[in-house]
Design a protein around this motif. Structure first.
Motif, PDB file in Angstrom:
ATOM      1  N   ILE A   1      35.869  10.994  -4.807  1.00 19.56           N
ATOM      2  CA  ILE A   1      37.279  11.297  -4.633  1.00 19.56           C
ATOM      3  C   ILE A   1      38.094  10.137  -5.196  1.00 19.56           C
ATOM      4  O   ILE A   1      37.739   8.967  -5.027  1.00 19.56           O
TER       5      ILE A   1
ATOM      6  N   HIS B   1      29.998  13.946   2.633  1.00 19.49           N
ATOM      7  CA  HIS B   1      30.295  12.521   2.452  1.00 19.49           C
ATOM      8  C   HIS B   1      31.214  12.351   1.249  1.00 19.49           C
ATOM      9  O   HIS B   1      30.989  12.955   0.198  1.00 19.49           O
ATOM     10  N   LEU B   2      32.270  11.542   1.396  1.00 17.97           N
ATOM     11  CA  LEU B   2      33.187  11.249   0.306  1.00 17.97           C
ATOM     12  C   LEU B   2      32.994   9.804  -0.144  1.00 17.97           C
ATOM     13  O   LEU B   2      32.924   8.891   0.679  1.00 17.97           O
ATOM     14  N   ILE B   3      32.932   9.633  -1.462  1.00 19.48           N
ATOM     15  CA  ILE B   3      32.798   8.309  -2.057  1.00 19.48           C
ATOM     16  C   ILE B   3      34.085   8.033  -2.821  1.00 19.48           C
ATOM     17  O   ILE B   3      34.354   8.663  -3.847  1.00 19.48           O
ATOM     18  N   ASP B   4      34.880   7.110  -2.325  1.00 21.64           N
ATOM     19  CA  ASP B   4      36.183   6.813  -2.905  1.00 21.64           C
ATOM     20  C   ASP B   4      36.000   5.916  -4.124  1.00 21.64           C
ATOM     21  O   ASP B   4      35.571   4.762  -4.009  1.00 21.64           O
TER      22      ASP B   4
ATOM     23  N   PHE C   1      33.415  14.838   7.946  1.00 27.19           N
ATOM     24  CA  PHE C   1      32.737  14.208   6.817  1.00 27.19           C
ATOM     25  C   PHE C   1      32.753  12.700   7.026  1.00 27.19           C
ATOM     26  O   PHE C   1      33.546  12.176   7.809  1.00 27.19           O
ATOM     27  N   THR C   2      31.865  12.011   6.343  1.00 30.33           N
ATOM     28  CA  THR C   2      31.867  10.556   6.344  1.00 30.33           C
ATOM     29  C   THR C   2      32.492  10.055   5.059  1.00 30.33           C
ATOM     30  O   THR C   2      32.648  10.801   4.092  1.00 30.33           O
ATOM     31  N   TYR C   3      32.832   8.760   5.048  1.00 33.90           N
ATOM     32  CA  TYR C   3      33.620   8.211   3.946  1.00 33.90           C
ATOM     33  C   TYR C   3      33.168   6.787   3.658  1.00 33.90           C
ATOM     34  O   TYR C   3      32.827   6.031   4.569  1.00 33.90           O
ATOM     35  N   GLU C   4      33.161   6.424   2.374  1.00 34.82           N
ATOM     36  CA  GLU C   4      32.965   5.034   1.991  1.00 34.82           C
ATOM     37  C   GLU C   4      33.771   4.740   0.733  1.00 34.82           C
ATOM     38  O   GLU C   4      34.054   5.640  -0.063  1.00 34.82           O
ATOM     39  N   ARG C   5      34.157   3.483   0.562  1.00 32.26           N
ATOM     40  CA  ARG C   5      34.868   3.054  -0.637  1.00 32.26           C
ATOM     41  C   ARG C   5      33.882   2.305  -1.530  1.00 32.26           C
ATOM     42  O   ARG C   5      33.331   1.284  -1.122  1.00 32.26           O
TER      43      ARG C   5
ATOM     44  N   GLY D   1      42.531  12.831  -5.153  1.00 31.72           N
ATOM     45  CA  GLY D   1      42.332  13.857  -4.134  1.00 31.72           C
ATOM     46  C   GLY D   1      43.306  15.010  -4.185  1.00 31.72           C
ATOM     47  O   GLY D   1      43.352  15.828  -3.265  1.00 31.72           O
TER      48      GLY D   1
END
Length: 316
Positions: free
Chosen positions: A28, A47-50, A4-8, A31
């Motif tokens: 997220i 994709h996770l959006i922190d 998965f991809t990730y961004e803050r 978590g």
């Protein structure tokens, strides 16, 4: 776990925009539930959006005399807050009953509301589960359904909602503030947030895709007493068998339905002068015994009068 991809996210507005721009994205924060589900490949976001570090953790007084709790506030921070402990003790009691200190330190208010069921058939990808795989069937109907719902279930799903905090918020008459991926803000009653399964148990809330919970708002504290009681097989690392939140004349039940269950029939009976035992009997007239979970009916019949007595300062 799948890649998965990730961004803050830098802001709530940026978070919902990112959710709109990226297919199969998920927010997220702590978590504590999502990561477990990803490891089991029950949840497979691309994709996770922190959102965990967004400035949405404040606990503030409202003009109406209530509290506004930011969705990114940790469960521990809410339970320990002086105003919550003194004016909404049922909420503190529910949060403390809901998990270990380690989990409470990480779990966010918004995430707590959106955690998914602990039904064993949901967690076992080799078994049928309409919530996890729509159309596959509900293994719990004729299987190991000791923890199944006695209210609000359907032939498609008999799983229960796991949140303790949400049960207390229901009894307190809380509302939820959200931000949509169109930039629209709205407020909905906590009791409207979670959906009953019907024929679509995979649709668990009234939130639109990409809609972010930003806060929970508590009305002024009720005049009467408050109490939270929970029964489980052991004191730690075990899901609840049944719970009850009492806030003045309002009653909400936990671990007995697919959502926090407002005991409307019991509330009406109490308001009409019924005893606590008579009031909960009126509610339990609509309970459904699936076989192995039938003990919950007797359990709730004893648990609710005890909680009402505690809220009133009486001996159970």
């Amino acid at each position: 776990m799948r890649p998965f991809t990730y961004e803050r996210a830098a802001s709530a507005e940026a978070a919902v925009k990112a959710a709109a721009d990226r297919p199969n994205a998920r927010f997220i924060a702590g978590g504590t539930n999502l990561l477990d589900l990803m490891k089991l490949e029950i949840e497979t976001p691309a994709h996770l959006i922190d959102v965990g570090r967004l400035p949405l953790a404040a606990i503030e007084e409202t003009a109406e005399g209530g509290l506004r709790i930011g969705a990114m506030a940790s469960n521990s921070a809410v339970a320990a807050h002086a105003a919550v402990r003194s004016r909404y003790p049922v909420l503190t009691q529910a949060i403390v009953a809901g998990g270990s200190p380690q989990l409470r330190n990480k779990a966010s208010v918004g995430g707590n509301l959106l955690q998914r069921t602990r039904c064993a058939y949901f967690y076992d990808t080799a078994k049928p589960c309409n919530k996890r795989a729509p159309g596959s069937g509900c293994g719990a109907l004729e299987g190991l359904n000791r923890n199944a719902a006695i209210f609000g279930a359907s032939e498609a799903c008999i799983a229960t909602h796991p949140s303790d905090m949400a049960v207390a918020l229901s009894a307190l008459g809380a509302t939820v503030e959200t931000l949509s991926n169109q930039g629209d803000r709205r407020r909905l009653e906590l009791d409207e947030l979670h959906r009953l399964p019907g024929e679509t148990p995979q649709v668990e809330t009234a939130l639109a895709p990409g809609e972010l919970i930003t806060a929970v708002v508590l009305p002024p504290p009720p005049a009467g007493g408050q109490a939270y009681r929970k029964v489980r097989d052991r004191a730690s690392y075990a899901a609840g068998l049944a719970s009850v939140a009492v806030a003045d004349g309002r009653i909400a039940l936990g671990a007995v339905a697919p959502k926090p269950w407002r005991a409307a029939a019991a509330e009406a009976a109490l308001a009409a002068g019924a005893s606590p035992a008579e009031a909960i009997a009126a509610e339990l007239a609509g309970a459904h015994d699936r076989g192995r979970n039938g003990f919950k009916i007797d359990l709730v019949a004893r648990l609710v009068p005890a909680a009402i007595a505690q809220a009133r300062g009486e001996r159970p």
